[in-house]
Design an enzyme around this catalytic site. Structure first.
Site, short mmCIF file in Angstrom:
data_model
loop_
_atom_site.label_atom_id
_atom_site.label_comp_id
_atom_site.label_asym_id
_atom_site.label_seq_id
_atom_site.Cartn_x
_atom_site.Cartn_y
_atom_site.Cartn_z
N CYS A 43 0.81 -1.22 0.00
CA CYS A 43 0.00 0.00 0.00
C CYS A 43 0.84 1.28 0.00
O CYS A 43 0.63 2.18 -0.83
CB CYS A 43 -0.97 -0.01 1.17
SG CYS A 43 -0.19 0.04 2.81
N HIS A 83 -2.53 1.13 6.79
CA HIS A 83 -2.93 1.06 5.37
C HIS A 83 -3.15 2.46 4.83
O HIS A 83 -3.51 3.38 5.58
CB HIS A 83 -4.19 0.22 5.21
CG HIS A 83 -4.53 -0.08 3.78
ND1 HIS A 83 -3.71 -0.82 2.96
CD2 HIS A 83 -5.59 0.30 3.01
CE1 HIS A 83 -4.24 -0.92 1.76
NE2 HIS A 83 -5.38 -0.24 1.75
N HIS A 87 -5.79 1.73 -4.43
CA HIS A 87 -4.89 1.21 -3.39
C HIS A 87 -4.48 -0.22 -3.70
O HIS A 87 -5.09 -0.90 -4.54
CB HIS A 87 -5.54 1.30 -2.00
CG HIS A 87 -6.69 0.36 -1.79
ND1 HIS A 87 -6.97 -0.20 -0.56
CD2 HIS A 87 -7.64 -0.13 -2.62
CE1 HIS A 87 -8.03 -0.99 -0.65
NE2 HIS A 87 -8.46 -0.96 -1.89
#
Length: 391
Positions: free
Chosen positions: A303, A351, A363
């Site tokens: 990420c 994240h 993402h």
């Protein structure tokens, strides 16, 4: 005297009928089978929802450990460069120290040939501190200018070499610690992912289908929330535009408007608008590439590796890990998110995604998934930690 009475047959009476032992066993088996049929076949087995929650938790824990791994890896890389530089410096200084020692040795040889102060100069070469040796033996006044310069050089080189050796030792210890941190984080990631895979592998085909249905419903809810956010942002833009028009009508001078979002390809009037467009364009080009923990491209990403690479393509340098990226800009409310902003998730900031407008982001989700567009509410509104506009 032996009894001639016949032994009574073994068994039990059922409705006044005596049954043999074999029949009794058969009836017992039927009773047990009946009980089994009516019992829950998996009393100790977790429900599908519990499995889903456990797997999601494992993925989040793996994501958190991934960021720790990334941080340790980056620190290890920087520390290794520092250690290499220090070791090279120590080697150079050691050579200079040896050269200074050789020069002092040449004076000892000269004194030996003339028979002057041989023991004193020879002892110097074995002394821990040449300066102390000369001071204690009051020899400095008896040395020539060149000899004094050689002694000064030797003392300086010895002091600096010892200092650099200590720095190198300390840096090596730091390097070892960061390498250990990296190995620990890597082991944690691998363990969490292995446990998640094991849980999923134990599901039946029917359970996997039900799990997919649950996930689909969850995504639909996330998309509904994204649409609500997009609608609110559009209403806010219209309100600001109307306010600007009213100001222009009342005062005769053009009004100003500050965008708070975007529902189309255009970017709000911000200083980093063009850069945001470049970052988003880069991220879009990565859609379909696999998530791989610790990866920074070009074939795969995690990420924070994706968001870092996207903004790098726009000429902006972001830190490597999420909990550093979250401090690399200005925090704004979710309602005012603009394309290019970074959306962070969970309390441990494990994240991050790149906001593209309309409540959506690009993402790299998790192991087994691919870079994709998804609602920022993919794991519920409460999972959003903050929104940051890169500086």
């Amino acid at each position: 005297m032996a009894s001639h009475r016949k032994s009574r047959p073994t068994g039990v009476r059922v409705a006044g009928i005596r049954t043999p032992a074999l029949a009794t066993a058969a009836l017992t088996s039927v009773a047990l089978l009946s009980q089994t049929a009516h019992a829950t076949p998996s009393d100790d087995r977790p429900t599908l929802e519990e499995v889903q929650k456990k797997v999601d938790d494992l993925y989040r824990q793996a994501g958190s450990a991934t960021e720790k791994y990334n941080a340790a890896k980056e620190k290890t890389s920087k520390q290794r460069k520092k250690v290499d530089g220090l070791l090279d410096d120590v080697a150079r200084r050691t050579q200079k120290l040896n050269d200074a020692r050789d020069e002092l040795g040449s004076f000892a040889s000269a004194q030996y040939r003339t028979g002057a102060s041989v023991p004193e100069t020879a002892t110097l070469l074995l002394a821990d501190s040449p300066q102390d040796y000369f001071d204690q033996n009051q020899l400095m006044d008896r040395l020539t200018g060149r000899q004094k310069s050689a002694v000064d050089d030797y003392v300086t080189q010895q002091s600096e070499t010892m200092k650099k050796r200590r720095e190198a030792t300390e840096s090596l210890e730091t390097l070892t610690a960061s390498q250990n941190d990296m190995r620990t984080a890597k082991a944690t990631v691998q363990k969490k992912l292995a446990t998640a895979r094991e849980l999923l592998s134990e599901l039946t085909a029917e359970e996997k289908a039900r799990l997919a249905a649950i996930e689909k419903k969850k995504q639909e809810e996330a998309e509904r929330k994204a649409a609500e956010l997009a609608k609110k942002q559009e209403a806010e833009r219209e309100r600001q535009a109307e306010a600007a028009r009213k100001q222009e009508s009342d005062t005769g001078s053009p009004g100003t408007s500050t965008g708070t979002g975007s529902s189309g390809p255009s970017t709000p009037d911000t200083s980093n608008g063009t850069q945001a467009e470049k970052a988003i364009a880069f991220a879009r080009a990565q859609i379909g590439k696999p998530y791989v923990w610790g990866a920074t491209g070009p074939g795969s990403y995690d990420c924070s590796g994706l968001t870092q690479a996207a903004w790098k393509a726009a000429g902006v340098t972001l830190p490597r890990v999420t909990y550093d990226q979250v401090n690399a800009g200005t925090t704004v409310p979710v309602s005012q998110a603009q394309p290019g902003d970074l959306v962070f998730f969970y309390d441990d900031i494990s994240h991050v995604g790149l906001y593209i407008g309309d409540g959506m982001m690009i993402h790299a989700p998790k192991p087994g998934a691919y870079v994709r567009e998804e609602s920022i509410f993919y794991d519920g509104e409460s999972s959003i930690y903050s929104v940051v506009r890169p500086a």
